[in-house]
Motif scaffolding. Structure first.
Motif, PDB file in Angstrom:
ATOM      1  N   GLN A 433       0.835  -1.206   0.000  1.00 15.50           N
ATOM      2  CA  GLN A 433       0.000   0.000   0.000  1.00 15.50           C
ATOM      3  C   GLN A 433       0.868   1.253   0.000  1.00 15.50           C
ATOM      4  OE1 GLN A 433      -2.325  -0.786   3.515  1.00 15.50           O
ATOM      5  NE2 GLN A 433      -4.164  -1.133   2.291  1.00 15.50           N
ATOM      6  N   TYR A 436       2.461   1.670  -3.360  1.00 15.62           N
ATOM      7  CA  TYR A 436       1.484   2.140  -4.349  1.00 15.62           C
ATOM      8  C   TYR A 436       1.324   3.654  -4.253  1.00 15.62           C
ATOM      9  CZ  TYR A 436      -2.826   2.153  -7.138  1.00 15.62           C
ATOM     10  OH  TYR A 436      -3.776   2.380  -8.102  1.00 15.62           O
ATOM     11  N   CYS A 437       1.214   4.157  -3.010  1.00 14.45           N
ATOM     12  CA  CYS A 437       1.116   5.617  -2.814  1.00 14.45           C
ATOM     13  C   CYS A 437       2.388   6.314  -3.295  1.00 14.45           C
ATOM     14  CB  CYS A 437       0.895   5.952  -1.340  1.00 14.45           C
ATOM     15  SG  CYS A 437      -0.655   5.341  -0.682  1.00 14.45           S
ATOM     16  N   ILE A 451      -3.445   6.195   4.579  1.00  6.86           N
ATOM     17  CA  ILE A 451      -3.917   4.827   4.808  1.00  6.86           C
ATOM     18  C   ILE A 451      -4.602   4.712   6.170  1.00  6.86           C
ATOM     19  CG2 ILE A 451      -3.186   2.430   5.108  1.00  6.86           C
ATOM     20  CD1 ILE A 451      -0.821   3.168   3.122  1.00  6.86           C
TER      21      ILE A 451
ATOM     22  N   VAL B  88      -3.329  -1.921  -6.023  1.00 10.77           N
ATOM     23  CA  VAL B  88      -3.489  -2.149  -4.585  1.00 10.77           C
ATOM     24  C   VAL B  88      -4.719  -1.413  -4.052  1.00 10.77           C
ATOM     25  CG1 VAL B  88      -2.339  -1.851  -2.358  1.00 10.77           C
ATOM     26  CG2 VAL B  88      -0.987  -2.361  -4.393  1.00 10.77           C
ATOM     27  N   GLU B  89      -5.427  -2.056  -3.136  1.00  9.65           N
ATOM     28  CA  GLU B  89      -6.609  -1.430  -2.539  1.00  9.65           C
ATOM     29  C   GLU B  89      -6.225  -0.577  -1.333  1.00  9.65           C
ATOM     30  OE1 GLU B  89      -9.486  -4.416  -1.589  1.00  9.65           O
ATOM     31  OE2 GLU B  89      -9.620  -5.103  -3.669  1.00  9.65           O
ATOM     32  N   ILE B  90      -6.817   0.586  -1.216  1.00  4.72           N
ATOM     33  CA  ILE B  90      -6.604   1.419  -0.025  1.00  4.72           C
ATOM     34  C   ILE B  90      -7.966   1.731   0.586  1.00  4.72           C
ATOM     35  CG2 ILE B  90      -5.508   3.486   0.908  1.00  4.72           C
ATOM     36  CD1 ILE B  90      -3.624   3.438  -1.394  1.00  4.72           C
TER      37      ILE B  90
END
Ligand SMILES: Nc1ncnc2c1ncn2[C@@H]1O[C@H](COP(=O)(O)OP(=O)(O)OP(=O)(O)O)[C@@H](O)[C@H]1O
Ligand SMILES: [Mg+2]
Lengths: 484, 260
Positions: A433, A436-437, A451, B88-90
């Motif tokens: 995660q 990804y950011c 998040i 990706v899931e957030i």
């Protein structure tokens, strides 16, 4: 290592607890120590009637028979109750402030620094504030506007003087003085707090809020809040808390009681940001040992607790609801963050007494650094509670390797028609995660805060609009330096 | 704009990329094909800066700077965009909010003003049309509960808003229905520009009918074993990688006596 990483670390190191300054004002303080004379002295300082003193003394005598409970999953050095001062108040001119003009300008500046201007014209529109500085309430805004609606919102000590019949009737009716060790202590030595009374059928015209500030050294803060919502009334109340950075631990043992009559709604929100102690050594910080309970006394009443707990060295509290009326609703929405050396043992109790009672529990625990976060919750459905329903969701998020999350749900169902639903999850904040950011241009700090904010969404949306933003910022600040 | 030389990459002591060379110039579209596990996603992730992968040898130059020295978010700000093979899931973070934060981070890095809500929404609306994305996906949490195809389309949508210099698309066509494939390809094509390069990783030559590449490379076992024009993709589609591997083997044996 690319140079940006070191820069970030430097920025973080310089952004520490932002409410940690001390205000220099002349103090009227009782010397440390606790005995009946101290209780009498506090009562005398407040000019209290005899019944109030007797009530305190009874609580004190009972407290002396109790020992401090140890069942919470928190660790701390034993508290020396004789080393604490039980009363500290900024010295007043004469009888205490009748209006804002009489409040020590230093104190007004303190609240401004904290972002809580007490001048009514500067206030957030539609929010009335009571400010409690150490042991006393220093300013309550918008009193006259509230009075027009028949709402009473004043310092607790003033309520004892002006509305003794109401205080007598409700004080201790939800959290009796003998309820537990800290409640008994509070009942004996409480010095101030807020009192709210919403008459029948009135929708409180603005948000009410209290800001608690511990300033004086070696003092405990023992405030008492009582909110009574009469038939068909509605009120939303918010409390915020900060304290200076000090090496010693300071005790905060408050009691909050809520009473909701038929068709009444009370929404109680907390944004708690007491000094958490030194993140490295764990030195200092507030012990936040609080008893909060609401009684849904009348049918169809509703009590909703929302808390965002980011501060304190140790947090130990379980805002609860007794669902006594039929068709009543109890809610608990919680975000608890522990970073550095913080410990939190928090959750709720929902006690279903009436028929068709409904409770909802949403708990989000976030542990970072070496923080320890425990959810402890109890759902009780008594024999006579037909068709009671509970939904519980307890999610934990771990940031880093050295923190911990624990969940202790207790369930006691005595009526077969009860319906319970419980969900729990523990997740580590995902590398994927964060990456990804990153891959979209967001740095690690921003990624984590994004998040975590997403994780807490269900709770944040329960907060009054004005404070949701504040809560998000607080979360960012308290998680700074938790990754990388 | 991108020059990869002799790139060696390991993960947990397994060498995945074993001396890869590749150059992408502005305006070019390069397709990368290759069997499962050959290292295509590894290359994509290394370009984006995933730190689990260890670069043991070689260099990557991006617009005259050492890409390997940059943190992943700096790469993104400098204009590298990776469309994930597995987005990706957030949970709890709305797609718009996320994208606004991202765009403003990138703009800030470029010394541009942050976009206000109105300008941002105008941009987003326009780009959404481009990839024919359903507006409801804007307010939903990033990728959470999105269908496979919706996730892929969302990646292209992000790309269209962030306007990168080099876009790396890792199997963006996998899992798309015929219509979505055409829409995604149109989105990419409308972003093709003189100053923008693309690295398109795919298994199917079908995508390359829509996004016509300037070059096709075949990655086998961590190395580019064959490069050519778009006709190479057709050849692969017809004959499979087996053909190439066999041909490589025979090249190696026929070459052996010469060297011996
Ligand atoms: N975290 C990891 N640990 C160990 N091996 C890994 C890891 N990540 C990737 N690999 C291995 O690296 C090799 C290359 O993987 P990569 O994902 O780059 O392949 P790919 O070419 O993208 O394949 P596909 O076409 O299936 O997407 C595979 O053998 C894979 O198992
Ligand atoms: Mg892959």
């Amino acid at each position: 290592m690319p140079s940006t990483a070191t820069e970030t670390i430097e920025q973080l190191a310089s952004r520490e607890y932002q409410a940690g300054f001390e205000t220099l004002v002349e103090q009227d303080t009782l010397p440390p120590g606790l005995d009946e004379d101290v209780v009498r002295a506090i009562s005398a300082k407040k000019n209290e009637p005899e019944w109030m003193l007797e009530w305190r003394l009874a609580a004190f005598r009972h407290w002396q028979t109790l020992t401090e409970p140890t069942w919470a999953k928190v660790e701390y050095e034993p508290i020396d109750y004789q080393a604490i001062s039980y009363y500290a108040a900024p010295k007043k001119k004469g009888d205490g402030p009748k209006s804002l003009d009489e409040v020590d300008p230093e104190i007004l500046r303190t609240y401004e620094k904290l972002g809580i201007p007490l001048h009514e014209q500067k206030m957030l529109a539609g929010v009335a504030v009571d400010a409690v500085f150490d042991s006393v309430s220093v300013a309550t805004t918008f009193q006259s506007k509230l009075a027009e609606a028949g709402v009473i919102f004043c310092p607790f000590s003033e309520a004892v003087q002006k509305h003794p019949e109401l205080v007598k009737k409700y004080l201790g009716s939800v959290v009796p003085p003998k309820d537990n060790f800290f409640a008994a202590l509070n009942s004996a030595v409480f010095s101030d707090g807020s009192f709210v009374y919403i008459p029948k059928g009135v929708r409180c015209p603005m948000e009410l809020s209290t800001y608690f500030r511990i300033n004086a050294k070696n003092t405990g803060q023992f405030e008492r809040t009582l909110i009574v919502a009469e038939e068909g009334s509605h009120v939303s109340y918010l409390e915020g808390c900060t304290a200076p950075m000090r090496d010693e631990n300071q005790l905060h043992a408050a009691v909050v009681e809520l009473v909701a009559a038929e068709d009444a709604t009370i929404k109680y929100s907390t944004v708690q940001n007491w000094y958490p102690g030194d993140p490295e050594t764990g030195k200092g910080g507030i012990y936040n040992f609080v008893t909060k309970r609401g009684l849904c006394a009348g049918d169809r009443s509703k009590i909703s607790w929302t808390q965002v707990e980011t501060g304190s060295a140790i947090t130990w509290k379980y805002p609860s609801v007794i669902l006594r009326g039929n068709d009543t609703i109890g809610e608990f929405y919680s975000v608890a963050v522990t970073n550095g050396r913080q410990q939190a043992d928090t959750g709720t109790k929902m006690i279903h007494v009436g028929n068709n009672t409904k409770s909802t529990i949403i708990s989000k625990g976030i542990s970072a650094g070496r923080g320890q976060n425990t959810y402890r919750g109890q759902v009780e459905m008594l024999k006579g509670a037909h068709n009671a329903r509970n939904y519980s969701q307890c999610d934990s998020m771990l940031i880093g390797e050295d923190c911990g999350a624990h969940t202790f749900p207790y369930i006691d169902v005595q009526n077969p028609s009860a319906q319970m639903e419980h969900e729990a999850s523990t997740s580590k904040i995902g590398e994927d995660q964060i990456f990804y950011c990153n891959s979209r241009g967001l740095d690690e700090e921003t990624a984590v805060s994004l998040i975590v904010n997403g994780f807490c969404k269900e709770v944040f949306r329960e907060l009054p609009m004005e404070f949701a933003v504040e809560a998000q910022k607080l979360l960012e600040v308290s998680l700074e330096g938790s990754v990388g | 704009m991108l020059k990869i030389q002799n790139l060696h990459v390991s993960i947990e002591d397994n060498e995945i990329l074993k001396g890869l060379d590749l150059e992408v110039k502005p305006g070019e579209v390069h397709a990368i094909m290759g069997p499962n596990g050959s290292g295509k996603s590894t290359l994509a992730q290394v370009l984006a800066g995933r730190d689990e992968y260890e670069v043991t040898e070689g260099s990557i130059d991006f617009q005259g700077e050492d890409l390997l020295e940059m943190d992943p978010e700096i790469r993104a700000c400098e204009g590298i965009f990776l469309a994930f093979q597995y987005p990706v899931e957030i949970p709890g973070v709305s797609n718009t909010y996320f994208l606004k934060a991202a765009l403003n981070a990138v703009r800030k890095h470029r010394g541009e003003n942050e976009l206000d809500a109105v300008d941002f929404l105008r941009l987003v609306r326009e780009r959404m049309k481009m990839v024919e994305m359903d507006e409801t996906l804007l307010n939903r949490p990033v990728n959470e509960g999105f269908s496979g195809g919706e996730k892929k389309r969302n990646e292209i949508f992000h790309m269209s808003v962030l306007e990168p210099k080099l876009a790396v698309l890792d199997e963006t066509d996998s899992g798309l229905d015929i219509d979505a494939l055409r829409i995604v390809a149109n989105g990419v094509n409308s972003l093709r520009a003189e100053d923008r390069g693309f690295l398109v990783i795919t298994h199917y030559q079908r995508l390359l009918d829509y996004i016509v590449p300037d070059f096709v490379h075949v990655l086998v076992d961590g190395r580019i074993v064959r490069s050519g024009g778009k006709e190479l993709a057709h050849e692969l589609e017809d004959k499979g990688y087996g053909w190439l591997e066999a041909e490589l083997a025979s090249e190696a044996t026929s070459a052996a006596p010469v060297g011996a």
